[in-house]
Design a protein around this motif. Sequence first.
Motif, PDB file in Angstrom:
ATOM      1  N   GLY A  67       0.791  -1.226   0.000  1.00  0.00           N
ATOM      2  CA  GLY A  67       0.000   0.000   0.000  1.00  0.00           C
ATOM      3  C   GLY A  67       0.824   1.278   0.000  1.00  0.00           C
ATOM      4  O   GLY A  67       0.265   2.382  -0.110  1.00  0.00           O
ATOM      5  N   ALA A  70       0.198   4.316  -2.423  1.00  0.00           N
ATOM      6  CA  ALA A  70      -1.048   5.063  -2.260  1.00  0.00           C
ATOM      7  C   ALA A  70      -0.888   6.281  -1.355  1.00  0.00           C
ATOM      8  O   ALA A  70      -1.662   7.238  -1.467  1.00  0.00           O
ATOM      9  N   TRP A  71       0.104   6.276  -0.465  1.00  0.00           N
ATOM     10  CA  TRP A  71       0.245   7.414   0.452  1.00  0.00           C
ATOM     11  C   TRP A  71       1.640   8.026   0.469  1.00  0.00           C
ATOM     12  O   TRP A  71       1.855   9.035   1.138  1.00  0.00           O
ATOM     13  N   THR A 191      -1.149  10.867   6.488  1.00  0.00           N
ATOM     14  CA  THR A 191      -2.098   9.821   6.118  1.00  0.00           C
ATOM     15  C   THR A 191      -2.779   9.221   7.336  1.00  0.00           C
ATOM     16  O   THR A 191      -3.995   9.063   7.356  1.00  0.00           O
TER      17      THR A 191
END
Length: 195
Positions: A67, A70-71, A191
């Motif tokens: 992931g 994504a951030w 985030t």
Amino acid sequence: MLRTALLALSVTAGLTGTAAAAAATPATALTCRGVGIDPAARLHYRAETLIKAPAAAVWKLHTDVAGWPAWQPAVTSANRLDAGPLRPGSRFRWTTPVPPTPTTPATTLVITSSVEQLRPGRCVRWTGPAIGDGLRIDRGVHVWTFTPMRGGVLVRTEESWTGEQVEADPATALRYLGAGLDAWLADLKTTAEAR
């Protein structure tokens, strides 16, 4: 390990969200299960931030390697090389673009990390090389600790780099190492606190 090796530079101090840095290893190096960065490395950097989010949520965000893109804008890909939860022996490969410097061309670093130590929710330590066209970091050692506090979690990180190429220009290498860790912490904080 080896965060966006050559990001825009920013060094800010304090526990308010960005990073507190040290050009030299503090007297007490960060460790995970008693093991820290490479003590013989000439290049190392430490930073920390207080994240106002549940410790479990911060840990989950940080250890979900797939992931990361994504951030973290500077991570262009991230893939686990094994299945299941992150654990000692886990491996992952990720990439980050790097701009040119006076001695290296623009390239994309391919970083292959191996988890050496891990204590769920508390710490993780990974190691590995970063290789790009015209740029190589032979070994990076990266330690992260997560300490629950009232209202959040104190996240600390420390990383060392070794290799002939990066050691040839330590001032430039440290500038980029620091900027990368500062940016990683800032992205993690932003985030986690937005969720």
